[in-house]
Design a protein around this motif. Structure first.
Motif: not given
Length: 162
Positions: A53-60, A69-84, A157-162
């Motif tokens: 569910s984590l979005a990739r962040i693209y660069f020029d 255009d990647m701010y919303s993806a970063v924000s969505s990723n931050a919410n996932i990482l803070k909650d779930d 790319e973001l990846k959660v790990q234990f």
């Protein structure tokens, strides 16, 4: 006198034991009991679900600042990482296209990962949970020799790990 006391005690004993308490038959159960079990998602399944569910962040090209255009993806990723995913660490991998030397792309990939880490921290994700890694140009998702393909490789790319 002792004989009278013994006889009275013996008579009381027989009288008291001669009456039995009525025994009730067990009541039949009309409905089967239901058990409510809280099934926990296993760790590996949860990590896999979150990572998908984590979005990739693209660069020029040749840039490491996060595009508007990647701010919303970063924000969505931050919410996932803070909650779930609050109990997991986060690996941020910076990637590049094949243009430039390997050393340059390693450094650029690290700068991209750092930019994403800074953005996540600004949205409340603890920096102590974030690990940075640069793949440089060594982890392409597309190998065609086109601009569109190169654009897919300039990412974090973001990846959660234990």
């Amino acid at each position: 006198m002792k004989k009278i006391v013994y006889a009275a005690a013996l008579a009381a004993l027989f009288v008291g034991c001669s009456q039995k308490a009525p025994v009730e038959a067990p009541k039949s159960i009309d409905q089967q009991a239901t058990v409510n079990v809280d099934v926990k998602e296993d760790v590996d399944s949860k990590i896999q679900r979150i990572n998908s569910s984590l979005a990739r962040i693209y660069f020029d090209f040749d840039k490491y600042d996060i595009r508007s255009d990647m701010y919303s993806a970063v924000s969505s990723n931050a919410n996932i990482l803070k909650d779930d995913a609050k109990e997991f660490n986060v690996l941020v991998e910076g990637n590049c296209d094949e243009w430039g030397s390997e050393e340059y792309n390693q450094a650029l990939g690290l700068k991209r990962a750092k930019a994403v880490k800074d953005a996540l921290e600004s949205q409340g994700v603890y920096g102590s949970r974030i690990v940075l890694k640069s793949n440089g140009e060594n982890n392409p998702v597309c190998t065609d020799k086109t601009k569109a393909c190169d654009a897919q490789n300039r990412r974090a790319e973001l990846k959660v790990q234990f």
